[in-house]
Scaffold this motif. Structure first.
Motif, PDB file in Angstrom:
ATOM      1  N   PRO A   1      99.645  72.919  72.029  1.00 50.32           N
ATOM      2  CA  PRO A   1     100.073  71.327  72.272  1.00 50.32           C
ATOM      3  C   PRO A   1      99.054  70.680  71.266  1.00 50.32           C
ATOM      4  O   PRO A   1      97.844  70.854  70.899  1.00 50.32           O
ATOM      5  CB  PRO A   1      99.597  70.942  73.662  1.00 50.32           C
ATOM      6  CG  PRO A   1      98.753  72.108  73.981  1.00 50.32           C
ATOM      7  CD  PRO A   1      99.065  73.262  73.262  1.00 50.32           C
ATOM      8  N   GLY A   2      99.546  69.520  70.621  1.00 52.42           N
ATOM      9  CA  GLY A   2      99.006  68.728  69.815  1.00 52.42           C
ATOM     10  C   GLY A   2      98.104  67.751  70.473  1.00 52.42           C
ATOM     11  O   GLY A   2      98.141  67.718  71.552  1.00 52.42           O
TER      12      GLY A   2
ATOM     13  N   HIS B   1      83.736  79.760  81.602  1.00 53.92           N
ATOM     14  CA  HIS B   1      84.659  80.657  81.911  1.00 53.92           C
ATOM     15  C   HIS B   1      86.282  80.396  80.890  1.00 53.92           C
ATOM     16  O   HIS B   1      86.891  81.094  80.639  1.00 53.92           O
ATOM     17  CB  HIS B   1      85.105  80.712  83.305  1.00 53.92           C
ATOM     18  CG  HIS B   1      86.750  81.413  83.841  1.00 53.92           C
ATOM     19  ND1 HIS B   1      87.703  80.949  83.837  1.00 53.92           N
ATOM     20  CD2 HIS B   1      86.654  82.754  84.229  1.00 53.92           C
ATOM     21  CE1 HIS B   1      88.644  81.427  84.269  1.00 53.92           C
ATOM     22  NE2 HIS B   1      88.137  82.740  84.291  1.00 53.92           N
ATOM     23  N   ASP B   2      86.489  79.117  81.196  1.00 48.05           N
ATOM     24  CA  ASP B   2      87.896  78.811  80.566  1.00 48.05           C
ATOM     25  C   ASP B   2      87.405  78.697  78.895  1.00 48.05           C
ATOM     26  O   ASP B   2      88.418  78.874  78.315  1.00 48.05           O
ATOM     27  CB  ASP B   2      88.067  77.205  80.806  1.00 48.05           C
ATOM     28  CG  ASP B   2      88.314  77.130  82.442  1.00 48.05           C
ATOM     29  OD1 ASP B   2      88.677  77.930  82.807  1.00 48.05           O
ATOM     30  OD2 ASP B   2      88.226  75.660  82.873  1.00 48.05           O
TER      31      ASP B   2
ATOM     32  N   THR C   1      93.634  71.591  82.095  1.00 50.53           N
ATOM     33  CA  THR C   1      94.047  71.666  80.534  1.00 50.53           C
ATOM     34  C   THR C   1      94.239  73.222  79.960  1.00 50.53           C
ATOM     35  O   THR C   1      94.984  73.441  79.321  1.00 50.53           O
ATOM     36  CB  THR C   1      92.958  71.118  79.886  1.00 50.53           C
ATOM     37  OG1 THR C   1      92.594  69.429  80.294  1.00 50.53           O
ATOM     38  CG2 THR C   1      93.183  70.749  78.304  1.00 50.53           C
ATOM     39  N   LEU C   2      93.340  73.962  80.621  1.00 49.50           N
ATOM     40  CA  LEU C   2      93.716  75.225  80.198  1.00 49.50           C
ATOM     41  C   LEU C   2      94.953  75.817  80.743  1.00 49.50           C
ATOM     42  O   LEU C   2      95.618  76.333  79.785  1.00 49.50           O
ATOM     43  CB  LEU C   2      92.530  76.235  80.453  1.00 49.50           C
ATOM     44  CG  LEU C   2      92.635  77.753  80.219  1.00 49.50           C
ATOM     45  CD1 LEU C   2      92.598  78.102  78.697  1.00 49.50           C
ATOM     46  CD2 LEU C   2      91.530  78.591  81.201  1.00 49.50           C
TER      47      LEU C   2
ATOM     48  N   TRP D   1      89.667  74.310  71.332  1.00 44.57           N
ATOM     49  CA  TRP D   1      89.665  74.277  72.627  1.00 44.57           C
ATOM     50  C   TRP D   1      88.139  74.919  73.104  1.00 44.57           C
ATOM     51  O   TRP D   1      87.758  74.436  74.170  1.00 44.57           O
ATOM     52  CB  TRP D   1      90.571  75.341  73.068  1.00 44.57           C
ATOM     53  CG  TRP D   1      92.406  74.526  72.794  1.00 44.57           C
ATOM     54  CD1 TRP D   1      92.831  74.688  71.609  1.00 44.57           C
ATOM     55  CD2 TRP D   1      93.005  73.679  73.424  1.00 44.57           C
ATOM     56  NE1 TRP D   1      94.063  73.930  71.549  1.00 44.57           N
ATOM     57  CE2 TRP D   1      94.117  73.260  72.746  1.00 44.57           C
ATOM     58  CE3 TRP D   1      92.734  73.247  74.886  1.00 44.57           C
ATOM     59  CZ2 TRP D   1      94.933  72.547  73.238  1.00 44.57           C
ATOM     60  CZ3 TRP D   1      93.614  72.261  75.277  1.00 44.57           C
ATOM     61  CH2 TRP D   1      94.917  71.956  74.494  1.00 44.57           C
ATOM     62  N   VAL D   2      87.825  75.789  72.427  1.00 44.97           N
ATOM     63  CA  VAL D   2      86.494  76.474  72.992  1.00 44.97           C
ATOM     64  C   VAL D   2      85.330  75.358  72.801  1.00 44.97           C
ATOM     65  O   VAL D   2      84.575  75.249  73.787  1.00 44.97           O
ATOM     66  CB  VAL D   2      86.177  77.721  72.087  1.00 44.97           C
ATOM     67  CG1 VAL D   2      84.686  78.000  72.376  1.00 44.97           C
ATOM     68  CG2 VAL D   2      87.135  78.732  71.997  1.00 44.97           C
ATOM     69  N   PHE D   3      85.334  74.628  71.863  1.00 49.49           N
ATOM     70  CA  PHE D   3      84.432  73.554  71.580  1.00 49.49           C
ATOM     71  C   PHE D   3      84.652  72.506  72.551  1.00 49.49           C
ATOM     72  O   PHE D   3      83.653  71.944  73.138  1.00 49.49           O
ATOM     73  CB  PHE D   3      84.425  72.773  69.958  1.00 49.49           C
ATOM     74  CG  PHE D   3      83.862  74.000  69.078  1.00 49.49           C
ATOM     75  CD1 PHE D   3      83.088  74.724  69.147  1.00 49.49           C
ATOM     76  CD2 PHE D   3      84.550  73.881  67.794  1.00 49.49           C
ATOM     77  CE1 PHE D   3      82.761  75.772  68.219  1.00 49.49           C
ATOM     78  CE2 PHE D   3      84.214  74.686  66.851  1.00 49.49           C
ATOM     79  CZ  PHE D   3      83.091  75.825  67.034  1.00 49.49           C
ATOM     80  N   ALA D   4      85.757  72.196  73.075  1.00 48.44           N
ATOM     81  CA  ALA D   4      85.996  70.966  73.960  1.00 48.44           C
ATOM     82  C   ALA D   4      85.606  71.664  75.265  1.00 48.44           C
ATOM     83  O   ALA D   4      85.072  70.829  75.766  1.00 48.44           O
ATOM     84  CB  ALA D   4      87.431  70.790  74.096  1.00 48.44           C
TER      85      ALA D   4
END
Length: 245
Positions: free
Chosen positions: A52-53, A211-212, A37-38, A224-227
């Motif tokens: 991306p949404g 890391h991601d 995903t990253l 994205w960080v929270f995910a």
């Protein structure tokens, strides 16, 4: 094959779902998802100058499923290859414990490979790279310390696969950073006995998600960080019931 190990390796009891989950080391799958995903998010950002949404992210689901299947293929192939070594060295893995036969593990591995390729082929040469790295690691990891290189390459290619389906620009630095993390992790895993009772490997495997998350904090946004942090937590929870190694 040694006759002393053959009866166990060929047992034919129907495996339980838990046995299959242990073979596949599925507690590590959240980090597979964050790697791919990253890569996708960075590839999309480079190609479209925007992240991306959620709609675009949902289209990733079949691809992430394929990446997961390829990871589990690698885990099954690893246990298939190591079955006699595990038996002779009293390793508590499903094949030497008689929980599933070696031929069945080989069959499942091939089935998972074909299923995984069916939804990841669009990443082209990077999918080929991933499968090649898995095969090389499976063949050499018990024979040479250099086996840590194809292990790291697997995660390197996962990031590039995600980026490749989003656009032509590839996040080489991010993928290389992840590969270096895996080199260190694999060395620690092979030398964990030197660290006494510290159980580092499970934390470090889940830590791939962190890391991601660091890269997401630098290049993406807090969503994205929270995910990715949530994926780390999920991996740690899964490790309570499904061993990471």
């Amino acid at each position: 094959m040694d006759f002393a190990v053959k009866p166990v390796l060929l047992q034919t009891a129907t495996p339980s779902w838990r046995t299959l989950l242990i073979l596949g080391r599925v507690s590590n799958l959240p980090s597979v998802w964050t790697n791919a995903t990253l890569g996708y998010a960075l590839g999309h950002l480079a190609a479209n100058d925007s992240l991306p949404g959620w709609g675009a992210a949902l289209t990733l689901i079949p691809f992430l499923l394929g990446c997961s299947l390829l990871y589990v293929f690698g885990m099954f192939a690893n246990d298939w290859m190591d079955a006699e070594w595990d038996q002779k060295n009293d390793k508590p893995r499903p094949i030497p414990q008689g929980m599933i036969s070696r031929p069945n593990v080989g069959f499942f591995a091939l089935f998972l490979l074909f299923l995984g390729l069916s939804t990841t082929w669009q990443a082209g040469i990077w999918t080929v790279g991933l499968v090649s790295a898995i095969v090389v690691y499976t063949l050499i990891h018990k024979k040479t310390a250099l086996g840590i290189i194809p292990m790291a390459a697997c995660r390197f290619f996962l990031v590039l696969m995600g980026a490749a389906i989003a656009g032509p620009e590839l996040p080489w630095l991010t993928a290389t950073s992840l590969a270096l993390y895996l080199l260190a992790l694999t060395w620690i895993a092979r030398n964990e006995h030197r660290f006494g009772k510290m159980k580092l490997v499970g934390w470090l495997l889940a830590g791939i998600c962190l890391h991601d998350a660091v890269w997401a904090a630098v290049l993406l946004n807090l969503n994205w960080v929270f995910a990715f942090v949530a994926a780390f937590a999920l991996s740690r929870v899964l490790q309570k019931t499904i061993p990471a190694t």
